[in-house]
Design an enzyme around this catalytic site. Structure first.
Site, PDB file in Angstrom:
ATOM      1  N   ASN A  10      81.116  14.297  47.310  1.00  0.00           N
ATOM      2  CA  ASN A  10      80.041  13.567  46.651  1.00  0.00           C
ATOM      3  C   ASN A  10      81.053  12.590  46.638  1.00  0.00           C
ATOM      4  OD1 ASN A  10      79.291  12.467  45.020  1.00  0.00           O
ATOM      5  ND2 ASN A  10      78.699  14.212  43.457  1.00  0.00           N
ATOM      6  N   ARG A  92      76.665  14.493  49.861  1.00  0.00           N
ATOM      7  CA  ARG A  92      75.291  13.772  48.580  1.00  0.00           C
ATOM      8  C   ARG A  92      75.086  12.493  49.216  1.00  0.00           C
ATOM      9  NH1 ARG A  92      75.668  11.690  43.085  1.00  0.00           N
ATOM     10  NH2 ARG A  92      73.972  11.598  42.717  1.00  0.00           N
ATOM     11  N   HIS A 181      68.333  12.773  41.083  1.00  0.00           N
ATOM     12  CA  HIS A 181      68.796  14.270  40.423  1.00  0.00           C
ATOM     13  C   HIS A 181      67.485  15.525  41.559  1.00  0.00           C
ATOM     14  CE1 HIS A 181      70.205  12.249  36.524  1.00  0.00           C
ATOM     15  NE2 HIS A 181      70.763  12.271  37.496  1.00  0.00           N
ATOM     16  N   ARG A 242      72.376   4.044  30.145  1.00  0.00           N
ATOM     17  CA  ARG A 242      70.901   3.296  30.546  1.00  0.00           C
ATOM     18  C   ARG A 242      69.645   3.099  29.515  1.00  0.00           C
ATOM     19  NH1 ARG A 242      71.447   6.849  35.813  1.00  0.00           N
ATOM     20  NH2 ARG A 242      73.525   6.459  36.440  1.00  0.00           N
ATOM     21  N   GLU A 385      74.430  21.366  42.007  1.00  0.00           N
ATOM     22  CA  GLU A 385      74.686  20.695  42.622  1.00  0.00           C
ATOM     23  C   GLU A 385      75.118  21.226  44.407  1.00  0.00           C
ATOM     24  OE1 GLU A 385      74.239  17.251  39.801  1.00  0.00           O
ATOM     25  OE2 GLU A 385      72.922  16.591  40.628  1.00  0.00           O
TER      26      GLU A 385
END
Ligand code: ADP
Length: 404
Positions: A10, A92, A181, A242, A385
């Site tokens: 990743n 990823r 996601h 955010r 993940e």
């Protein structure tokens, strides 16, 4: 096929996270992180299974040097990336646009398409590409597989994926809702079905991935039908830094009344909003501590966060019609019992309920936190993940080797 290991990478702009997994028993052989790449004080942390953790600090100039440092650490554990046991490297990749709905073996044409998507993922896709390029140079003979964060959401119907803006403009600039996601939403929705003792095709699940970034998805029979993030990961829930949803007019209002540039507003909404913008902290543990000490700003930030979450739960109940379970995952979802309790409180009319004792109990692994007999089960399902990327990567390379 004998090779059973998958290396998962990743690659971020200044970090590379990696895991080496053995897919025969889905065990983790080593886990590590190189961070602050390009700075004098880069740091590598490496944890081999059954061995002592190692850590060092020093300059790591770029991703090439980072992957070489990782390879050297793996070598020390007898897990070198030259090993014939290594079946593939899974990467990823954040943005796969509408084209990549499945994990994909990387070739030059796939690289070019990931590159074409940089305008819609300027922070992530360049770093992901660098990681792939470097890994290809290290093991050119090995399949490199891209697993896209957007892939799980490509099943969304056009009614959910399109914004109601002029179609020609939208199509010319690839403006639509992609969602992110996805690897986590795929894994967690499937694990939630398993927890209910059902096949994924038989379960309707709302997944709430609440980390520093946060997103919700509505999954019908294993297929995503709606998700809260959009063209970029800015839309939807209130996040650590955010804003999530705002009236788009906020942006041109700020350009007109405050003279702010597009870049300044980008930074405002992505980095200085959400929980940190509301109360100065983005860590839910610290926010809870401040609330317990009577801090009003922290309380309001928490309430705004929860209010948005409840709106999405309600919306996705309507999108799905029948809901079997709501699953909480990621840092906040897995650990913050007060968030789970507040998100579902008073929603019995819609079906979900939380048992306060089950919710407060600290436990590992997937678990139900709703009382027996609740019309809609509520679950905590830790996300993984890396395991999902390794599983998808291995499935792809095992299949293709069977064909050859
Ligand atoms: P990322 O989006 O960076 O992958 P994570 O899923 O690791 O994030 O979530 C990180 C967030 O999880 C932290 O910012 C913090 O708000 C929250 N968190 C982590 N542990 C706890 C905890 N024990 N209690 C409450 N919140 C937690």
């Amino acid at each position: 096929m004998n090779a059973s290991r998958v290396l998962v990478l990743n690659s971020g702009s200044s970090s590379v996270k990696y895991q080496l997994l053995d897919m025969r028993d889905r065990s983790r052989l080593a886990v590590g992180l190189v961070e602050r790449i390009g700075e004098g004080t880069s740091r590598l942390t490496h944890s081999p299974a059954g061995g002592a953790d190692r850590e060092w600090t020093g300059p790591v100039a770029d991703h090439d040097a980072a992957l070489k440092a990782m390879a050297a650490e793996l070598d020390r554990d007898g897990l070198g990336i030259d090993s014939p046991e290594l079946a593939a490297i899974g990467h990823r990749v954040v943005h796969g646009g509408i084209r990549f709905s499945e994990p994909t073996v990387v070739d030059d044409e796939v690289m070019a398409e990931i590159e074409r998507l940089i305008p819609v993922a300027p922070l992530h896709n360049p770093a992901n590409l660098t990681g792939i390029r470097t890994a290809r140079a290290l093991r050119p003979d090995l399949p490199q597989v891209a697993v896209f964060d957007t892939a799980f959401h490509t099943t969304m119907p056009e009614s959910a994926a399109r914004y109601a803006i002029d179609v020609e403009t939208a199509d010319a600039y690839r403006i639509r809702r992609y969602g992110f996601h996805g690897t986590s939403h795929a894994y967690v929705s499937r694990e939630t079905a398993r927890l209910l003792g059902r096949e994924p095709e038989e379960a309707n699940v709302i997944v709430l991935h609440l980390g520093n970034g946060a997103s919700a998805s509505a999954v019908r029979g294993g297929r995503c039908v709606d998700t809260s993030m959009g063209l970029t990961p800015l839309e939807g829930l209130v996040m650590g830094t955010r804003s999530g949803d705002v009236d788009p007019a906020v942006i041109f209002h700020l350009t007109r009344v405050a003279g702010m540039s597009a870049d300044e507003i980008d930074t405002l909404l992505n980095k200085r909003s959400g929980l940190i913008g509301l109360c100065g902290d983005n860590d839910m543990r610290e926010i809870r501590r401040r609330i317990d000490a009577g801090d009003e700003r922290a309380r309001l930030a928490f309430d705004i966060y929860v209010h948005r979450l409840r709106k999405y739960i309600g919306a996705y109940c309507a999108v799905l019609g029948r809901v079997d379970a709501i699953a909480f995952t990621a840092g906040v979802g897995e650990n913050a019992a007060p968030v789970r309790e507040a998100a579902v409180a008073g929603l019995e009319g819609l079906g979900p309920e939380v048992d306060p004792v089950l919710n407060a109990a600290r436990a590992e692994g997937p678990r139900l936190i709703s009382p027996p007999g609740a019309r809609v089960a509520v679950a905590v399902v830790p996300t993984d993940e890396e395991m999902e990327i390794a599983t998808q990567t291995y499935a792809l390379v095992s299949d293709s080797s069977d064909l050859t």
